[in-house]
Design a protein around this motif. Structure first.
Motif, PDB file in Angstrom:
ATOM      1  N   LEU A 117      15.425 -52.796  -7.842  1.00  0.00           N
ATOM      2  CA  LEU A 117      15.077 -51.392  -7.633  1.00  0.00           C
ATOM      3  C   LEU A 117      13.795 -51.075  -8.405  1.00  0.00           C
ATOM      4  CD1 LEU A 117      18.657 -49.910  -8.172  1.00  0.00           C
ATOM      5  CD2 LEU A 117      17.619 -50.661  -6.020  1.00  0.00           C
ATOM      6  N   THR A 118      12.817 -50.491  -7.719  1.00  0.00           N
ATOM      7  CA  THR A 118      11.539 -50.168  -8.356  1.00  0.00           C
ATOM      8  C   THR A 118      11.145 -48.730  -8.038  1.00  0.00           C
ATOM      9  OG1 THR A 118      10.323 -51.029  -6.442  1.00  0.00           O
ATOM     10  CG2 THR A 118      10.757 -52.572  -8.256  1.00  0.00           C
ATOM     11  N   ASP A 119      10.102 -48.272  -8.710  1.00  0.00           N
ATOM     12  CA  ASP A 119       9.549 -46.920  -8.504  1.00  0.00           C
ATOM     13  C   ASP A 119      10.602 -45.842  -8.719  1.00  0.00           C
ATOM     14  OD1 ASP A 119       7.037 -47.997  -7.824  1.00  0.00           O
ATOM     15  OD2 ASP A 119       7.700 -48.325  -5.761  1.00  0.00           O
ATOM     16  N   LEU A 120      11.483 -46.048  -9.692  1.00  0.00           N
ATOM     17  CA  LEU A 120      12.488 -45.046 -10.017  1.00  0.00           C
ATOM     18  C   LEU A 120      11.889 -43.994 -10.950  1.00  0.00           C
ATOM     19  CD1 LEU A 120      15.545 -47.411 -10.669  1.00  0.00           C
ATOM     20  CD2 LEU A 120      14.804 -46.372  -8.509  1.00  0.00           C
ATOM     21  N   THR A 121      12.573 -42.876 -11.065  1.00  0.00           N
ATOM     22  CA  THR A 121      12.125 -41.782 -11.920  1.00  0.00           C
ATOM     23  C   THR A 121      12.787 -41.896 -13.291  1.00  0.00           C
ATOM     24  OG1 THR A 121      11.870 -40.342  -9.994  1.00  0.00           O
ATOM     25  CG2 THR A 121      11.961 -39.282 -12.154  1.00  0.00           C
ATOM     26  N   PRO A 122      12.017 -41.834 -14.376  1.00  0.00           N
ATOM     27  CA  PRO A 122      12.612 -41.947 -15.714  1.00  0.00           C
ATOM     28  C   PRO A 122      13.642 -40.848 -15.976  1.00  0.00           C
ATOM     29  CG  PRO A 122      10.235 -42.226 -15.819  1.00  0.00           C
ATOM     30  CD  PRO A 122      10.543 -41.771 -14.423  1.00  0.00           C
ATOM     31  N   GLY A 123      14.680 -41.211 -16.727  1.00  0.00           N
ATOM     32  CA  GLY A 123      15.696 -40.247 -17.123  1.00  0.00           C
ATOM     33  C   GLY A 123      16.471 -39.655 -15.965  1.00  0.00           C
ATOM     34  N   THR A 124      16.741 -40.451 -14.943  1.00  0.00           N
ATOM     35  CA  THR A 124      17.395 -39.945 -13.734  1.00  0.00           C
ATOM     36  C   THR A 124      18.685 -40.705 -13.464  1.00  0.00           C
ATOM     37  OG1 THR A 124      15.237 -39.380 -12.794  1.00  0.00           O
ATOM     38  CG2 THR A 124      17.098 -39.499 -11.265  1.00  0.00           C
ATOM     39  N   HIS A 125      19.691 -39.991 -12.988  1.00  0.00           N
ATOM     40  CA  HIS A 125      20.996 -40.580 -12.675  1.00  0.00           C
ATOM     41  C   HIS A 125      21.066 -40.832 -11.165  1.00  0.00           C
ATOM     42  CE1 HIS A 125      25.494 -40.796 -13.741  1.00  0.00           C
ATOM     43  NE2 HIS A 125      25.327 -41.322 -12.550  1.00  0.00           N
ATOM     44  N   TYR A 126      21.042 -42.107 -10.782  1.00  0.00           N
ATOM     45  CA  TYR A 126      21.178 -42.504  -9.384  1.00  0.00           C
ATOM     46  C   TYR A 126      22.593 -43.040  -9.145  1.00  0.00           C
ATOM     47  CZ  TYR A 126      16.017 -42.555  -9.209  1.00  0.00           C
ATOM     48  OH  TYR A 126      14.685 -42.225  -9.260  1.00  0.00           O
ATOM     49  N   GLU A 127      22.890 -43.297  -7.870  1.00  0.00           N
ATOM     50  CA  GLU A 127      24.149 -43.928  -7.507  1.00  0.00           C
ATOM     51  C   GLU A 127      23.853 -45.095  -6.567  1.00  0.00           C
ATOM     52  OE1 GLU A 127      27.372 -42.373  -4.635  1.00  0.00           O
ATOM     53  OE2 GLU A 127      28.093 -41.795  -6.631  1.00  0.00           O
ATOM     54  N   GLY A 128      24.346 -46.280  -6.941  1.00  0.00           N
ATOM     55  CA  GLY A 128      24.149 -47.454  -6.115  1.00  0.00           C
ATOM     56  C   GLY A 128      25.443 -47.852  -5.432  1.00  0.00           C
ATOM     57  N   THR A 129      25.371 -48.181  -4.147  1.00  0.00           N
ATOM     58  CA  THR A 129      26.559 -48.542  -3.377  1.00  0.00           C
ATOM     59  C   THR A 129      26.385 -49.925  -2.757  1.00  0.00           C
ATOM     60  OG1 THR A 129      26.976 -46.215  -2.842  1.00  0.00           O
ATOM     61  CG2 THR A 129      28.110 -47.867  -1.514  1.00  0.00           C
ATOM     62  N   ILE A 130      27.314 -50.827  -3.092  1.00  0.00           N
ATOM     63  CA  ILE A 130      27.340 -52.175  -2.524  1.00  0.00           C
ATOM     64  C   ILE A 130      28.371 -52.204  -1.402  1.00  0.00           C
ATOM     65  CG2 ILE A 130      27.749 -54.615  -3.007  1.00  0.00           C
ATOM     66  CD1 ILE A 130      27.230 -53.925  -5.989  1.00  0.00           C
ATOM     67  N   ARG A 131      28.005 -52.813  -0.275  1.00  0.00           N
ATOM     68  CA  ARG A 131      28.953 -52.941   0.831  1.00  0.00           C
ATOM     69  C   ARG A 131      28.974 -54.381   1.326  1.00  0.00           C
ATOM     70  NH1 ARG A 131      26.654 -47.791   2.313  1.00  0.00           N
ATOM     71  NH2 ARG A 131      28.181 -46.117   2.107  1.00  0.00           N
ATOM     72  N   MET A 132      30.177 -54.934   1.434  1.00  0.00           N
ATOM     73  CA  MET A 132      30.397 -56.254   2.018  1.00  0.00           C
ATOM     74  C   MET A 132      31.750 -56.251   2.704  1.00  0.00           C
ATOM     75  SD  MET A 132      29.065 -59.088  -0.769  1.00  0.00           S
ATOM     76  CE  MET A 132      29.492 -60.423   0.351  1.00  0.00           C
ATOM     77  N   ALA A 133      31.803 -56.806   3.916  1.00  0.00           N
ATOM     78  CA  ALA A 133      33.050 -56.824   4.673  1.00  0.00           C
ATOM     79  C   ALA A 133      33.594 -55.399   4.735  1.00  0.00           C
ATOM     80  CB  ALA A 133      34.042 -57.794   4.047  1.00  0.00           C
ATOM     81  N   ASP A 134      34.829 -55.196   4.300  1.00  0.00           N
ATOM     82  CA  ASP A 134      35.423 -53.858   4.322  1.00  0.00           C
ATOM     83  C   ASP A 134      35.444 -53.230   2.939  1.00  0.00           C
ATOM     84  OD1 ASP A 134      35.936 -54.054   7.059  1.00  0.00           O
ATOM     85  OD2 ASP A 134      37.859 -55.069   6.705  1.00  0.00           O
TER      86      ASP A 134
END
Length: 310
Positions: free
Chosen positions: A98-115
């Protein structure tokens, strides 16, 4: 009476576990899932970037990753996949940068595989001059169970709730080619709050042991952690550096004795890189992380022609 060495004892224990059918044990939390051990890895600048990794048994499968910003806009990423066959086990490692993110920011990452779906909070570091706390541990290796490591990590995280990242200063596992040891270590790491912060791995000598307890290349360590690029063709991932707040961290590799016959040139290359890296940073703090002591008591010092006593 003959005194058994620790290494011989551990080798016998491992053989006994295999004979009993326990050596292939995989922690239940991992065995029941397709997405195994989701983790965040430190990057050169944690205020604007983050690396997310996970793994799955077998060959490459369809996988996706979506990063959602506070404003709700989702951004898809295509994971990189790297398959490793080791210890009669095939594992595929998935990496998202992940690049070009904003400093001091809360993101959410979601991984999906199969079900399956796994969600991770991804919090970037704040201003580069802001003070921070970090949690450093070492020798998380365990023999027959990683429960002691689990108890230690739980207490350490509870006592340091403001820690921005976790570093393990070498000997993460007891045997660098054992899938059981790696799965057990990662199950503890990613089964705790540590999965919600960047992890800083440091290679130790036990990462360079094979199942026969002879020196071996750290293939599983290198596959498990996609660390910041050091610009090396011969030793990518062996050593690296990163910035966090007002500090510059230099992660050195001290496994010269273990690796020199298998992959010569590490010390010479690392020394040149170290001089350049240390001279290039403008941070007010320079912090070195490495596994072995600068003075290795009772161990032979390469290049000195003598051993150091206590």
């Amino acid at each position: 009476m003959h005194k058994m060495s620790r290494r011989t004892f551990l080798k016998l224990c491992t053989s006994a576990l295999v004979a009993l059918g326990l050596g292939r044990y995989i922690p239940a939390a991992a065995a029941s899932r397709t997405i195994q051990f989701p983790r965040q890895i430190i990057t050169a600048d944690s205020s604007t970037s983050r690396t997310v990794m996970w793994q799955a048994d077998g060959g490459q499968q369809d996988a996706s990753f979506v990063l959602t910003a506070p404003n709700g806009n989702p951004e898809p990423y295509a994971p990189e996949a790297n398959t490793l066959l080791q210890d009669a086990t095939t594992t595929t490692f998935y990496t998202v940068r992940l690049t070009d993110l904003t400093p001091g920011t809360h993101y959410e990452g979601t991984i999906r595989m199969a079900d399956e779906t796994v969600t991770l909070p991804i919090v970037t570091a704040a201003d580069e001059d802001a003070a921070f706390e970090a949690l450093l541990i070492d020798d998380s290796q365990c023999g027959e169970t990683y429960e002691p490591f689990a108890q230690l990590l739980e207490k350490a995280l509870a006592r340091n709730p403001r820690a921005s990242f976790l570093a393990d200063i070498g000997d993460l596992t007891d045997n660098g080619q054992s899938s059981w040891h790696w799965d057990s270590f990662l199950a503890v790491l990613t089964g705790s709050r540590a999965k919600d912060m960047p992890f800083v791995p440091v290679m130790g000598n036990h990462e360079c042991y094979g199942l026969d307890w002879q020196f071996a290349l750290p293939r599983r360590y290198l596959a498990s952690f996609s660390v910041p690029d050091n610009g090396s063709r011969n030793f990518p991932g062996y050593y690296y550096s990163f910035d966090y707040g007002p500090a510059h961290f230099i992660v050195l590799n001290t496994q010269i004795t273990e690796l020199d016959d298998l992959k010569p040139g590490l010390l010479q290359e690392e020394l040149l890189w170290l001089k350049h890296d240390a001279a290039s940073t403008k941070k007010p703090w320079n912090i070195v992380l490495m596994h072995k002591d600068v003075i290795a008591y009772d161990e032979y010092q390469p290049g000195t022609g003598h051993a150091c006593g206590r």
